[in-house]
Design a protein around this motif. Structure first.
Motif, PDB file in Angstrom:
ATOM      1  N   ARG A 118      13.707  -1.110   8.332  1.00 33.49           N
ATOM      2  CA  ARG A 118      13.271  -2.374   8.914  1.00 33.49           C
ATOM      3  C   ARG A 118      12.006  -2.915   8.246  1.00 33.49           C
ATOM      4  O   ARG A 118      11.880  -4.124   8.035  1.00 33.49           O
ATOM      5  N   TYR A 119      11.079  -2.024   7.918  1.00 27.14           N
ATOM      6  CA  TYR A 119       9.761  -2.493   7.498  1.00 27.14           C
ATOM      7  C   TYR A 119       9.452  -2.289   6.023  1.00 27.14           C
ATOM      8  O   TYR A 119       8.411  -2.741   5.552  1.00 27.14           O
ATOM      9  N   MET A 120      10.323  -1.608   5.276  1.00 27.79           N
ATOM     10  CA  MET A 120      10.060  -1.441   3.857  1.00 27.79           C
ATOM     11  C   MET A 120      10.076  -2.809   3.175  1.00 27.79           C
ATOM     12  O   MET A 120      11.045  -3.564   3.296  1.00 27.79           O
ATOM     13  N   PRO A 121       8.998  -3.152   2.474  1.00 28.20           N
ATOM     14  CA  PRO A 121       8.855  -4.510   1.928  1.00 28.20           C
ATOM     15  C   PRO A 121       9.642  -4.726   0.643  1.00 28.20           C
ATOM     16  O   PRO A 121       9.089  -5.059  -0.415  1.00 28.20           O
ATOM     17  N   VAL A 122      10.957  -4.545   0.706  1.00 27.98           N
ATOM     18  CA  VAL A 122      11.829  -4.742  -0.444  1.00 27.98           C
ATOM     19  C   VAL A 122      13.102  -5.404   0.063  1.00 27.98           C
ATOM     20  O   VAL A 122      13.359  -5.432   1.272  1.00 27.98           O
ATOM     21  N   PRO A 123      13.917  -5.949  -0.830  1.00 34.25           N
ATOM     22  CA  PRO A 123      15.182  -6.534  -0.397  1.00 34.25           C
ATOM     23  C   PRO A 123      16.040  -5.534   0.379  1.00 34.25           C
ATOM     24  O   PRO A 123      15.907  -4.320   0.242  1.00 34.25           O
ATOM     25  N   LEU A 300       2.842  11.052  -8.540  1.00 34.19           N
ATOM     26  CA  LEU A 300       2.953   9.587  -8.619  1.00 34.19           C
ATOM     27  C   LEU A 300       1.753   8.896  -7.986  1.00 34.19           C
ATOM     28  O   LEU A 300       1.547   7.691  -8.207  1.00 34.19           O
ATOM     29  N   LEU A 301       0.977   9.635  -7.201  1.00 37.21           N
ATOM     30  CA  LEU A 301      -0.211   9.042  -6.581  1.00 37.21           C
ATOM     31  C   LEU A 301      -1.343   8.887  -7.574  1.00 37.21           C
ATOM     32  O   LEU A 301      -2.261   8.086  -7.342  1.00 37.21           O
ATOM     33  N   PHE A 302      -1.276   9.628  -8.672  1.00 37.72           N
ATOM     34  CA  PHE A 302      -2.341   9.574  -9.662  1.00 37.72           C
ATOM     35  C   PHE A 302      -2.002   8.521 -10.714  1.00 37.72           C
ATOM     36  O   PHE A 302      -1.628   8.835 -11.840  1.00 37.72           O
ATOM     37  N   ARG A 303      -2.135   7.274 -10.307  1.00 34.88           N
ATOM     38  CA  ARG A 303      -1.797   6.183 -11.199  1.00 34.88           C
ATOM     39  C   ARG A 303      -2.768   5.034 -10.995  1.00 34.88           C
ATOM     40  O   ARG A 303      -3.312   4.832  -9.913  1.00 34.88           O
ATOM     41  N   LYS A 304      -2.946   4.293 -12.021  1.00 33.99           N
ATOM     42  CA  LYS A 304      -3.880   3.176 -12.000  1.00 33.99           C
ATOM     43  C   LYS A 304      -3.396   2.097 -11.032  1.00 33.99           C
ATOM     44  O   LYS A 304      -2.212   1.755 -11.006  1.00 33.99           O
ATOM     45  N   GLY A 305      -4.317   1.601 -10.236  1.00 38.25           N
ATOM     46  CA  GLY A 305      -4.002   0.513  -9.325  1.00 38.25           C
ATOM     47  C   GLY A 305      -3.279   0.930  -8.072  1.00 38.25           C
ATOM     48  O   GLY A 305      -2.728   0.084  -7.359  1.00 38.25           O
ATOM     49  N   LEU A 306      -3.264   2.238  -7.760  1.00 38.35           N
ATOM     50  CA  LEU A 306      -2.525   2.711  -6.592  1.00 38.35           C
ATOM     51  C   LEU A 306      -3.055   2.088  -5.298  1.00 38.35           C
ATOM     52  O   LEU A 306      -2.271   1.623  -4.462  1.00 38.35           O
ATOM     53  N   VAL A 307      -4.373   2.073  -5.133  1.00 37.79           N
ATOM     54  CA  VAL A 307      -4.949   1.544  -3.896  1.00 37.79           C
ATOM     55  C   VAL A 307      -4.577   0.087  -3.716  1.00 37.79           C
ATOM     56  O   VAL A 307      -4.206  -0.352  -2.616  1.00 37.79           O
ATOM     57  N   ALA A 312      -1.403  -3.880  -0.697  1.00 40.62           N
ATOM     58  CA  ALA A 312      -0.620  -5.119  -0.769  1.00 40.62           C
ATOM     59  C   ALA A 312       0.516  -5.140   0.247  1.00 40.62           C
ATOM     60  O   ALA A 312       1.018  -6.217   0.586  1.00 40.62           O
ATOM     61  N   GLU A 313       0.920  -3.972   0.732  1.00 42.12           N
ATOM     62  CA  GLU A 313       2.054  -3.893   1.656  1.00 42.12           C
ATOM     63  C   GLU A 313       1.614  -3.167   2.926  1.00 42.12           C
ATOM     64  O   GLU A 313       1.359  -1.955   2.897  1.00 42.12           O
ATOM     65  N   PRO A 314       1.487  -3.868   4.058  1.00 40.09           N
ATOM     66  CA  PRO A 314       0.956  -3.253   5.290  1.00 40.09           C
ATOM     67  C   PRO A 314       1.694  -2.007   5.736  1.00 40.09           C
ATOM     68  O   PRO A 314       1.071  -1.026   6.156  1.00 40.09           O
TER      69      PRO A 314
END
Length: 543
Positions: A118-123, A300-307, A312-314
């Motif tokens: 329901r809440y995953m911000p993807v199609p 996968l958490l160790f990536r640039k721009g993760l925060v 960007a997605e509540p």
């Protein structure tokens, strides 16, 4: 980088294939051997079974007891659930004991799937994929699939309640319906408290506080609905304790002290600074081990721009936040069992599934390395299953050759599929894990049967030997630790009466006692037995 929308639509058309196969195989793996083994002798499972059984035998559904003595460590809700299952199946079997766990596991998975979809911000098509995989990661990681789904313990049901309460915070906050938010989550918190005590209160407090701080809505904690929710919590939990203290005239502090100690005994308060610091260092590695293979995706958490990606997605941010603030409780507590963390896997695996499908592709270097490790692990297990033909523990298994061949075939098929499915190896890894569990059912569980049957047979032999006579556990022989709960359960179940502890001697009664408690006593040995773990004891009477 995410996949193209067109590619996902084409992929979604085939989703009814491998998800349906994964689900079907999981149900087979779970229910085909749910009651195969008698009670586990090295966990709390016999205690859960025994406390529920004694409530039935005594007819007192308010006061939990253990060998006839008041038991304060856990409130009674899960005992009531086990009792309902005993009555449903009309027996005290292992299947009846574990059935509530299995149903809770499936409901937990459905809840994760429904919320994430329901809440995953993807199609919509991709939301189905992420939701299904996130749910199945929780159900098929190594710890849950290969251990906890074999036992009738509290933790999976408690985890389902905990996760549901967390997600309702997000759901009703999005709708700005704070009356529903506080009333429903505090209702679930009360149920969690009546199941396991203080941890549910801590989860509720940390989730509400951290989310309202993050969204700059701290004033919501002063909303009238919040106080109504607290009132509902006190009403639900207080109603039980009013009934308890009405029936049992004991000080409130006797119960409160045990509930507090059950939580505090695992923290720095009990273990001190040195052990706590050591645990802070080792906990991440233990976490990776217990919930592998999916925890490898933590890279996968160790990536640039993760925060920035998370903020960007509540919904993604909410899952990340509630995992971080709540896992800190266990990260800072030296004595932690992996099963305590099951409720926090859902938000974490939701986050990892989102990163895998929406923020990486097959060319992502970190993801590629994880997938190669998965392939290596799957290949080792596939080839290694043939070792069962030579191991002393497995050689006596009836039909060993065909069972090993079936395991090998199933693992080979899914390992090949894992290798071929370069765009969705995470989804195929789910199938590999379910195949491992089916192989475990065929090749590993039979080796555990003999020792479990031994203690059941020993206990039931003594129960039959003493039929027609009152039977007691003398002094500290039974019940001083959790080790003998398995014996107490089988004896009480067969005799249909509680095996009570006593230090009094009656000439018309039989007693189970060991040499330490019999020292200096005059007695006649009726029979001998072995309590868990190979502890010698005797069935005696006193002249």
């Amino acid at each position: 980088m995410s996949f193209s929308f067109v590619a996902h639509r084409q992929w979604a058309r085939s989703l009814t294939g491998w998800p349906a196969l994964t689900t079907a195989l999981l149900l087979i793996a779970l229910f085909s051997h749910l009651g195969y083994l008698p009670l586990d002798t090295r966990s709390d499972e016999p205690r859960r079974a025994l406390v529920a059984l004694e409530m039935m035998l005594s007819g007192d559904y308010v006061t939990p007891t253990l060998n006839g003595e008041r038991y304060f460590n856990k409130p009674p809700l899960y005992n009531w659930i086990i009792i309902a299952s005993y009555r449903l199946f009309g027996n005290y079997s292992s299947f009846a004991l574990r059935f509530p766990m299995a149903i809770s596991l499936l409901l937990f998975g459905l809840t994760i799937f429904g919320v994430v979809r329901r809440y995953m911000p993807v199609p919509r098509e991709r939301a189905f994929l992420v939701a299904f995989v996130a749910a199945m990661m929780v159900l098929t990681n190594g710890r849950v699939l290969l251990y906890d789904t074999l036992l009738g313990l509290i933790d999976i049901t408690f985890s389902w309640l905990t996760y549901s309460a967390m997600m309702l915070v997000f759901h009703f906050d999005r709708r700005r319906n704070y009356w529903a938010l506080f009333l429903t989550t505090y209702c679930l918190t009360a149920l969690g408290f009546l199941m396991k005590g203080l941890p549910s209160v801590v989860f509720q407090g940390l989730t509400l506080t951290s989310w309202f701080l993050y969204t700059r809505q701290f004033r919501r904690l002063g909303h009238p609905a919040h106080f109504a929710g607290i009132g509902l919590f006190l009403l639900l939990t207080g109603s039980y304790y009013v009934a308890y203290f009405t029936r049992n005239h004991i000080p409130f502090t006797d119960v409160a002290a045990v509930l507090f100690d059950e939580s505090a005994k695992r923290t720095v308060v009990k273990f001190g600074i040195v052990e706590t610091l050591l645990h802070l260092l080792t906990f991440p590695f233990e976490f990776l081990y217990h919930f592998a293979p999916y925890t490898l995706l933590l890279v996968l958490l160790f990536r640039k721009g993760l925060v920035r990606t998370l903020r960007a997605e509540p919904f993604v941010a909410f899952n990340a936040l509630v995992f971080i603030v709540n896992v800190l409780i266990y990260w800072s507590s030296p004595q932690v069992y992996a099963r305590y963390l099951i409720g926090l896997l859902a938000p974490l695996f939701t986050l990892l599934a989102y990163l895998y499908y929406e923020q990486t592709n097959k060319n992502d270097r970190a993801r590629w390395w994880v997938e190669q490790i998965w392939l290596g692990m799957a290949l080792i297990v596939t080839v290694g299953c043939w070792v069962a033909l030579w191991l002393p523990q497995t050689r006596p298994i009836t039909g060993l050759v065909w069972k090993t061949a079936l395991t090998f075939t199933l693992l080979s098929f899914n390992t090949y599929w894992l290798w071929r499915a370069v765009d969705n190896r995470l989804g195929r890894m789910l199938l590999v894990m379910v195949s491992v569990r089916i192989g475990m059912n065929l090749l590993v569980l039979p080796g555990r049967l003999a020792s479990r049957e031994y203690y059941k047979a020993e206990s039931e032999r003594i129960a039959r030997r003493s039929l027609g006579k009152p039977l007691y556990a003398y002094r500290q022989t039974v019940g001083s630790t959790g080790a003998t709960d398995v014996n107490s359960f089988h004896i009480a179940a067969l005799r249909n009466e509680i095996l009570r502890k006593t230090d009094q001697k009656r000439p018309d009664a039989y007693y189970i006692a060991d040499s330490l408690d019999l020292a200096g006593q005059r007695y006649v040995v009726i029979d001998t037995l072995r309590l868990f773990d190979r502890h010698p004891a005797s069935l005696v009477r006193f002249p």
